[in-house]
Design a protein around this motif. Structure first.
Motif, PDB file in Angstrom:
ATOM      1  N   GLY A 102       0.661  -1.221  -0.026  1.00 28.30           N
ATOM      2  CA  GLY A 102       0.077   0.081   0.090  1.00 28.30           C
ATOM      3  C   GLY A 102       0.860   1.303   0.109  1.00 28.30           C
ATOM      4  N   PRO A 103       1.705   1.514   1.031  1.00 25.74           N
ATOM      5  CA  PRO A 103       2.426   2.749   1.050  1.00 25.74           C
ATOM      6  C   PRO A 103       3.395   2.958  -0.231  1.00 25.74           C
ATOM      7  CG  PRO A 103       2.143   2.009   3.472  1.00 25.74           C
ATOM      8  CD  PRO A 103       1.664   0.951   2.377  1.00 25.74           C
ATOM      9  N   LEU A 104       3.956   1.840  -0.445  1.00 28.60           N
ATOM     10  CA  LEU A 104       4.668   2.092  -1.585  1.00 28.60           C
ATOM     11  C   LEU A 104       4.075   2.782  -2.789  1.00 28.60           C
ATOM     12  CD1 LEU A 104       7.364   1.215  -3.127  1.00 28.60           C
ATOM     13  CD2 LEU A 104       6.374  -0.803  -4.015  1.00 28.60           C
ATOM     14  N   GLY A 105       2.849   2.227  -3.074  1.00 28.36           N
ATOM     15  CA  GLY A 105       2.350   2.744  -4.537  1.00 28.36           C
ATOM     16  C   GLY A 105       1.738   4.393  -4.033  1.00 28.36           C
ATOM     17  N   VAL A 106       1.396   4.567  -2.848  1.00 26.65           N
ATOM     18  CA  VAL A 106       1.206   6.192  -2.679  1.00 26.65           C
ATOM     19  C   VAL A 106       2.654   6.853  -2.608  1.00 26.65           C
ATOM     20  CG1 VAL A 106       0.439   7.470  -0.552  1.00 26.65           C
ATOM     21  CG2 VAL A 106      -0.800   5.395  -0.900  1.00 26.65           C
ATOM     22  N   LEU A 107       3.706   6.629  -1.889  1.00 28.03           N
ATOM     23  CA  LEU A 107       4.814   7.366  -1.945  1.00 28.03           C
ATOM     24  C   LEU A 107       5.457   7.487  -3.133  1.00 28.03           C
ATOM     25  CD1 LEU A 107       5.656   6.440   1.815  1.00 28.03           C
ATOM     26  CD2 LEU A 107       4.406   8.458   0.930  1.00 28.03           C
ATOM     27  N   LEU A 108       5.242   6.181  -3.999  1.00 24.74           N
ATOM     28  CA  LEU A 108       6.063   6.448  -5.431  1.00 24.74           C
ATOM     29  C   LEU A 108       4.857   7.235  -6.113  1.00 24.74           C
ATOM     30  CD1 LEU A 108       7.340   3.392  -7.538  1.00 24.74           C
ATOM     31  CD2 LEU A 108       6.036   5.257  -8.404  1.00 24.74           C
ATOM     32  N   GLY A 109       3.814   7.309  -5.978  1.00 27.47           N
ATOM     33  CA  GLY A 109       2.780   8.268  -6.992  1.00 27.47           C
ATOM     34  C   GLY A 109       3.413   9.697  -6.204  1.00 27.47           C
ATOM     35  N   LEU A 110       3.434  10.014  -5.226  1.00 28.94           N
ATOM     36  CA  LEU A 110       3.824  11.218  -4.899  1.00 28.94           C
ATOM     37  C   LEU A 110       5.450  11.555  -5.463  1.00 28.94           C
ATOM     38  CD1 LEU A 110       3.573  13.852  -3.119  1.00 28.94           C
ATOM     39  CD2 LEU A 110       4.638  12.739  -1.199  1.00 28.94           C
ATOM     40  N   ASP A 111       6.210  10.919  -5.505  1.00 25.34           N
ATOM     41  CA  ASP A 111       7.314  11.091  -6.308  1.00 25.34           C
ATOM     42  C   ASP A 111       7.403  11.384  -7.747  1.00 25.34           C
ATOM     43  OD1 ASP A 111      10.622  10.759  -6.566  1.00 25.34           O
ATOM     44  OD2 ASP A 111       9.523   9.497  -8.022  1.00 25.34           O
ATOM     45  N   MET A 112       6.269  10.675  -8.061  1.00 29.66           N
ATOM     46  CA  MET A 112       5.828  10.944  -9.797  1.00 29.66           C
ATOM     47  C   MET A 112       5.331  12.335 -10.009  1.00 29.66           C
ATOM     48  SD  MET A 112       4.067   7.231 -10.501  1.00 29.66           S
ATOM     49  CE  MET A 112       3.545   7.927 -12.465  1.00 29.66           C
ATOM     50  N   LEU A 113       4.708  12.755  -9.076  1.00 26.75           N
ATOM     51  CA  LEU A 113       3.818  14.116  -9.207  1.00 26.75           C
ATOM     52  C   LEU A 113       5.030  15.314  -8.895  1.00 26.75           C
ATOM     53  CD1 LEU A 113       0.321  13.809  -7.446  1.00 26.75           C
ATOM     54  CD2 LEU A 113       1.008  13.691 -10.060  1.00 26.75           C
ATOM     55  N   GLU A 114       6.000  14.983  -7.964  1.00 33.81           N
ATOM     56  CA  GLU A 114       7.006  15.836  -7.632  1.00 33.81           C
ATOM     57  C   GLU A 114       7.653  16.077  -9.015  1.00 33.81           C
ATOM     58  OE1 GLU A 114       7.522  15.134  -2.959  1.00 33.81           O
ATOM     59  OE2 GLU A 114       8.566  13.919  -4.299  1.00 33.81           O
TER      60      GLU A 114
END
Length: 413
Positions: free
Chosen positions: A94-106
């Motif tokens: 779960g958290p991997l997908g959320v925090l990787l997604g945040l990196d993508m937006l950054e």
């Protein structure tokens, strides 16, 4: 490659920081609506805010960050996974997908990319369904598929879901307004650990998910006659535990016989009023049946029910069979998967296509939006376990794939 390693290390740092927020010190436990969950949600929201996303926590507790297109009529593309956990979990599910997604937006913001669509990052509040047995709670609200009948469900302490939402600060009357209207969806992308050993064994960092297996979950109650372990003759017993034990072995044998088509599991066994000198009079157990083939799933369900009823009849036991969940198999969107497969190839990796035996938030979302998923290699396929782990090198190898996928999606619109 150094650029990707640096980004991967930053994602890992955030994963570790979030994992330190737990209801106990054994692994990670962060179930929906608990103080640990709320603290974790607040941390994730702060990261979104620090990255200049428009952020909010909706009425079911989803943490949502939005990167807005200059086109006010643009549709919304969602990056998401969940931040709730099972009991004694690992750090990455779960958290991997959320925090990787945040990196993508950054990265998009750093590049000042011109977006033809809005991008919304969502940390779903309750995918695992541990507290109220309500899988996909957060994503069902976003998909507009929330069942108000769930509000009366109680946790182990007798607190209802409605009470929990109110305690969290949510408003029951506003849940429907938190949905993204079906006409506004562009698509959905979720990155998740594989939770299986295929990528680990093949030394490949990522895989394309083609489908998500359907699930049948059943709660079974076996009732016999409690009696003194020393005085009731063996031939005159109606032992509920013996019936349940036979059922466990029948399920295992059935699953092995049909292992190319399905998996079958008994994960819970509760002997009521258990004592070493008492013949068990009541036992409650579970059945979890999964297959990517909807027709085979239904046939297997009926076959196992018939086998179970035969066990109860032969042993003189009363059986209560209660289906508590049915989720049909879901195929990932062909168009989105074509783009994701190209991104995998363009990044220099073999395209490995896998069916997910685990459920994901992509299941309810797929009813309203084209959905695709990317699996990331995890240590020996271990998940729902404190040993769950992703290697830094595999995460770094994943980032060019996700970047390329998003750039292809932008170019196609």
């Amino acid at each position: 490659m150094e650029h990707y390693t640096t980004r991967a290390a930053n994602i890992m740092r955030r994963i570790e920081e979030l994992a330190a927020i737990s209801e106990n010190s054994d692994g990670v436990t962060r179930t929906f609506g608990t103080p640990a969950f709320l603290t974790g949600s607040s941390l994730v929201r702060s990261w979104m805010e620090n990255s200049s996303l428009e952020t909010r926590i909706d009425n079911i507790g989803n943490v949502r960050g939005r990167l807005v297109s200059r086109n006010p009529a643009a549709k919304t593309f969602v990056l998401a996974s969940h931040i709730d956990t099972v009991v004694n979990a690992g750090k990455y599910d779960g958290p991997l997908g959320v925090l990787l997604g945040l990196d993508m937006l950054e990265q998009l913001m750093a590049q000042q990319a011109e977006l033809p669509f809005h991008v919304e990052l969502i940390a779903f509040s309750d995918e695992e369904g541990v507290r109220f047995h309500t899988t996909y709670l957060g994503s069902k609200v976003v998909a507009g598929a929330f069942d108000a009948g769930l509000l009366a469900k109680q946790d182990a302490n007798g607190l209802t879901l409605a009470d929990a939402i109110s305690i969290m600060g949510g408003h029951l009357g506003h849940l429907a307004a938190d949905a993204i209207p079906a006409a506004d969806w562009l698509g959905y992308f979720e990155v998740h650990i594989e939770q299986g050993p295929v990528l680990w064994e093949r030394h490949i960092p990522v895989a394309l998910v083609t489908a998500i297996a359907g699930q049948q979950r059943v709660e079974l109650t076996w009732r016999g006659m409690a009696g003194h372990a020393g005085t009731v003759p063996m031939g005159m017993r109606h032992d509920a535990l013996a019936g349940a034990a036979e059922f466990v072995l029948v399920v295992e044998e059935f699953g092995r016989k049909h292992q190319q088509e399905l998996v079958a599991t008994v994960g819970k066994l509760d002997v009521r009023h258990a004592a070493s000198n008492v013949i068990p009079g009541e036992v409650v157990c579970s059945l979890d049946l999964r297959s990517a083939d909807a027709a085979r799933l239904q046939v297997a369900y009926e076959e196992l029910r018939a086998l179970t009823e035969a066990i109860a009849a032969r042993r003189g036991l009363e059986l209560h069979w209660n289906q508590i969940q049915y989720t049909p198999p879901v195929a990932c969107d062909a168009g989105m998967n074509t783009l994701l497969a190209q991104a995998i190839t363009d990044s220099g990796h073999e395209v490995v296509a896998l069916v997910s035996g685990a459920g994901h938030d992509a299941v309810p979302i797929s009813a309203v939006a084209p959905a695709t998923m990317l699996f990331v290699r995890c240590f020996e396929g271990i998940s729902h376990n404190p040993l769950e782990r992703v290697e830094l090198a595999d995460l770094a190898a994943t980032l060019p794939v996700t970047d390329r996928f998003l750039s292809l999606l932008i170019a196609s619109h």
